[in-house]
Design a protein around this motif. Structure first.
Motif, mmCIF file in Angstrom:
data_model
loop_
_atom_site.group_PDB
_atom_site.id
_atom_site.type_symbol
_atom_site.label_atom_id
_atom_site.label_comp_id
_atom_site.label_asym_id
_atom_site.label_seq_id
_atom_site.Cartn_x
_atom_site.Cartn_y
_atom_site.Cartn_z
ATOM 1 N N ASN A 66 24.181 50.541 -10.318
ATOM 2 C CA ASN A 66 25.345 49.803 -9.834
ATOM 3 C C ASN A 66 25.965 50.461 -8.607
ATOM 4 O OD1 ASN A 66 25.033 47.939 -11.877
ATOM 5 N ND2 ASN A 66 26.635 48.797 -13.183
ATOM 6 N N ALA A 67 26.099 51.786 -8.652
ATOM 7 C CA ALA A 67 26.724 52.485 -7.528
ATOM 8 C C ALA A 67 25.902 52.337 -6.261
ATOM 9 C CB ALA A 67 26.904 53.961 -7.874
ATOM 10 N N LEU A 68 24.596 52.488 -6.364
ATOM 11 C CA LEU A 68 23.753 52.383 -5.182
ATOM 12 C C LEU A 68 23.814 50.986 -4.578
ATOM 13 C CD1 LEU A 68 20.640 54.446 -6.352
ATOM 14 C CD2 LEU A 68 22.334 55.127 -4.646
ATOM 15 N N TYR A 69 23.876 49.970 -5.406
ATOM 16 C CA TYR A 69 23.969 48.620 -4.863
ATOM 17 C C TYR A 69 25.344 48.317 -4.280
ATOM 18 C CZ TYR A 69 19.329 46.884 -5.850
ATOM 19 O OH TYR A 69 17.968 46.672 -5.819
ATOM 20 N N VAL A 70 26.386 48.915 -4.828
ATOM 21 C CA VAL A 70 27.697 48.817 -4.184
ATOM 22 C C VAL A 70 27.610 49.422 -2.776
ATOM 23 C CG1 VAL A 70 30.063 49.687 -4.226
ATOM 24 C CG2 VAL A 70 29.053 48.730 -6.300
ATOM 25 N N GLY A 71 26.951 50.568 -2.671
ATOM 26 C CA GLY A 71 26.783 51.194 -1.367
ATOM 27 C C GLY A 71 25.964 50.348 -0.423
ATOM 28 N N VAL A 72 24.855 49.783 -0.917
ATOM 29 C CA VAL A 72 24.022 48.918 -0.080
ATOM 30 C C VAL A 72 24.837 47.755 0.456
ATOM 31 C CG1 VAL A 72 22.144 47.222 -0.176
ATOM 32 C CG2 VAL A 72 21.785 49.529 -1.075
ATOM 33 N N ASN A 73 25.585 47.107 -0.420
ATOM 34 C CA ASN A 73 26.305 45.913 0.031
ATOM 35 C C ASN A 73 27.429 46.255 0.996
ATOM 36 O OD1 ASN A 73 26.428 42.947 -0.283
ATOM 37 N ND2 ASN A 73 28.537 43.436 -0.831
ATOM 38 N N GLN A 74 28.071 47.389 0.800
ATOM 39 C CA GLN A 74 29.100 47.784 1.751
ATOM 40 C C GLN A 74 28.476 48.040 3.125
ATOM 41 O OE1 GLN A 74 32.272 47.602 1.471
ATOM 42 N NE2 GLN A 74 32.748 48.501 3.470
ATOM 43 N N CYS A 75 27.309 48.677 3.133
ATOM 44 C CA CYS A 75 26.606 48.889 4.404
ATOM 45 C C CYS A 75 26.186 47.558 5.023
ATOM 46 C CB CYS A 75 25.386 49.776 4.195
ATOM 47 S SG CYS A 75 25.765 51.476 3.719
ATOM 48 N N PHE A 96 21.959 54.229 8.446
ATOM 49 C CA PHE A 96 21.536 55.514 7.887
ATOM 50 C C PHE A 96 21.833 55.562 6.392
ATOM 51 C CE2 PHE A 96 23.020 59.686 6.440
ATOM 52 C CZ PHE A 96 21.926 60.491 6.682
ATOM 53 N N LEU A 97 23.049 55.191 6.027
ATOM 54 C CA LEU A 97 23.444 55.230 4.624
ATOM 55 C C LEU A 97 22.669 54.199 3.808
ATOM 56 C CD1 LEU A 97 27.284 55.627 5.150
ATOM 57 C CD2 LEU A 97 25.725 57.381 4.295
ATOM 58 N N ARG A 98 22.489 53.022 4.359
ATOM 59 C CA ARG A 98 21.732 52.000 3.639
ATOM 60 C C ARG A 98 20.296 52.456 3.400
ATOM 61 N NH1 ARG A 98 21.542 46.042 6.201
ATOM 62 N NH2 ARG A 98 20.192 47.092 7.711
ATOM 63 N N GLY A 99 19.697 53.099 4.398
ATOM 64 C CA GLY A 99 18.352 53.628 4.218
ATOM 65 C C GLY A 99 18.296 54.660 3.113
#
Length: 545
Positions: free
Chosen positions: A106-115, A142-145
């Motif tokens: 969940n956290a990683l996908y929150v990060g992906v979507n914010q990017c 960079f963060l999304r990668g």
């Protein structure tokens, strides 16, 4: 990046929390994404929010469980058995219902979507230069990668999108790993390398060297050896980074802004800005408070005892030559209260515990004015001897000191302030060395690795620490990576990418050996995600779970 903006994220079907609202000073009205993210301040706040997810993975228990345990060098300690033992053990209870895998997914996908939000909207922002617009996009990419790299390494084929989620979505895709690398991770990191500034605008911000270092890691993972070597060598040769010597100084909490850390996730001593804090100080230390002359204090840490080094890890260090043993592990504790040990009075400042890595006769241990905890080579998970490593129900063992945080404000504080090193110069030498070896350039590989081993040598032992080209093979490379990077969230990935996870776990981690199978090369997809998908025929659980 010690300061992060406060986000109110919407929970969407895929765990892709789009930042539709941002907390502003006016309590009456909340700006919309369409109105706020097109402003210079709004897009900058959105970019800062893209970094927030880093603190959900780095320095957190869930991230450690998915990268440290279940390998050849760490198994469950006393606290690991009580918390998530199934991850290390690859037991039948390791399922999609695991709170650990669900939280990280969940956290990683929150990060992906914010990017995705920042990348999709930055081109509409007015009032900033084209250079800054490109830099903002490059930071977000960079963060999304990085987020997608963790997702594919942990789960394999996963849901993949480069578009912002703006409403409820119930349909998920399973995109092949290679497609995500070729259309997501690699283009994102290549754009970041081309557009990030050479000098970070703030500590913790992405910049060119960090992007090159991460791209070198990715290229090594997917087998592009020449490119991995080129990128790592560029970080080594064309910036002002230097290896810190002695090795122990790397982990001095007052030396966080050192010449070796290429890029770190930032934490702070301000509790209002520290989020969950870096809790890594909790997990690698044994419970010294069983000793009568020891009570819990901030210097020695709060012992959660999650992760226990394996016998194999102990075997990797030549303690007469390699300073990384004493630079990585705490083996001596000093009394902080008065007590009696083996009939001897012990006062604050006296030795209370000494771990030694060789057998000691029980009569010697029972006569000493302090605890001697010795090592007899017995499997650390099944030891019944007197004061031996692994005894006291896996509580007694050398403690990894890399993450200790003696500057916490209280003895029970879990939110540490130490920054977490994600990329450091030593890894670049290891990447360059391995990539050179993969290209049959053993002499070049040995040169890179010998730079590290020179730094790692105890004074006067530099020549003895050198290796010859013929010494370089995959086993040696994995051993050197263990000695250098222990605990830094690389090991599970290293074993997976080199195709050695099953073999090495079966050989060196006796808790996990009976259970680990091919299916365990990827993690179970969270059951909550499976249940939410409206296209279950196309979005199924990883095989075997």
């Amino acid at each position: 990046m010690k300061n992060t903006c406060i986000i109110i994220g919407l929970a969407f079907t895929l765990g892709l929390g789009a930042c539709e609202e941002i907390l502003v000073e006016d309590p009456v009205s909340l700006a919309t994404a369409e109105g706020y993210y097109v402003t210079p301040g709004g897009i900058e706040d959105g970019l800062k929010a893209s970094y927030t997810t880093l603190r959900s993975f780095y320095g957190q228990q869930n991230g450690f469980f998915l990268t440290v345990t279940g390998t050849d060098i760490f198994t469950n300690g006393f606290g690991g058995i009580a918390n998530n033992p199934h991850i290390n053990n690859y037991s039948p209870n390791f399922l999609g219902t695991s709170g650990t895998v669900t939280a990280i997914w969940n956290a990683l996908y929150v990060g992906v979507n914010q990017c995705n939000t920042v990348v999709n909207r930055v081109q509409d922002v007015t009032g900033i230069s084209s250079q800054r617009r490109a830099e903002i996009e490059a930071e977000a990419r960079f963060l999304r990668g990085l987020y997608y790299f963790h997702l594919v390494q942990q789960w394999g084929d996963v849901h993949f999108s480069l578009d912002e989620t703006q409403g409820v979505e119930t349909e998920a895709n399973r995109t092949p790993v290679n497609t995500i690398y070729q259309t997501g991770i690699l283009p994102d990191l290549e754009f970041a390398v081309a557009n990030l500034p050479v000098v970070a605008s703030e500590p913790g911000r992405a910049y060119k060297a960090a992007a090159e270092g991460l791209l070198a890691r990715v290229q090594l993972t997917i087998g592009n050896w020449a490119e991995a070597e080129r990128l790592a060598a560029n970080v080594i040769n064309n910036y002002n980074f230097e290896l810190v010597k002695p090795y122990a100084d790397l982990w001095d909490i007052n030396n966080e802004d050192n010449s070796e850390f290429v890029w770190t996730v930032q934490f702070t001593d301000d509790p209002l800005l520290n989020g969950p804090g870096n809790s890594g100080h909790l997990y690698f230390i044994f419970d010294y408070t069983f000793n009568p002359a020891m009570v819990r204090d901030t210097e020695n840490g709060r012992p959660f005892q999650r992760f226990l080094p394996t016998n194999y890890l102990f075997s990797l260090y030549d303690r007469e030559k390699d300073a990384r043993w004493n630079g990585s592990f705490k083996t001596v504790w000093y009394a902080n209260i008065s007590a009696e040990i083996n009939g001897h009075p012990v006062n604050p400042g006296d030795t209370a515990i000494h771990i030694v890595m060789e057998p000691v006769p029980d009569e010697v241990k029972q006569a000493a004015p302090y605890w001697i905890i010795d090592y007899k080579g017995n499997w650390i998970g099944d030891v019944d001897g007197y004061q031996e490593i692994g005894t006291n129900r896996r509580r007694n063992y050398p403690s990894l000191l890399k993450f200790l945080d003696p500057l916490r404000p209280s003895i029970n504080e879990t939110a540490g302030r130490r920054d977490f090193p994600v990329i450091r110069l030593a890894e670049m030498y290891l990447i360059a060395g391995e990539a050179a070896w993969r290209q049959n350039k053993n002499d070049v590989a040995a040169n890179y690795i010998n730079v590290l081993r020179t730094r790692a040598a105890i004074d006067g032992m530099e020549a003895d620490m050198q290796v010859a080209p013929g010494d370089i093979d995959l086993d040696f490379i994995l051993e050197e990576r263990a000695r250098e990077l222990i605990g830094e969230k690389h090991r599970w990935y290293d074993l997976k990418r080199t195709g050695t996870l099953l073999e090495r776990v079966r050989q060196h981690n006796l808790d996990a050996a009976p259970n680990i199978k091919e299916m365990h090369l990827v993690r179970p997809i969270p059951q909550t995600q499976i249940d939410r998908a409206s296209n279950p025929a196309e979005f199924q659980q990883n095989p075997g779970y």
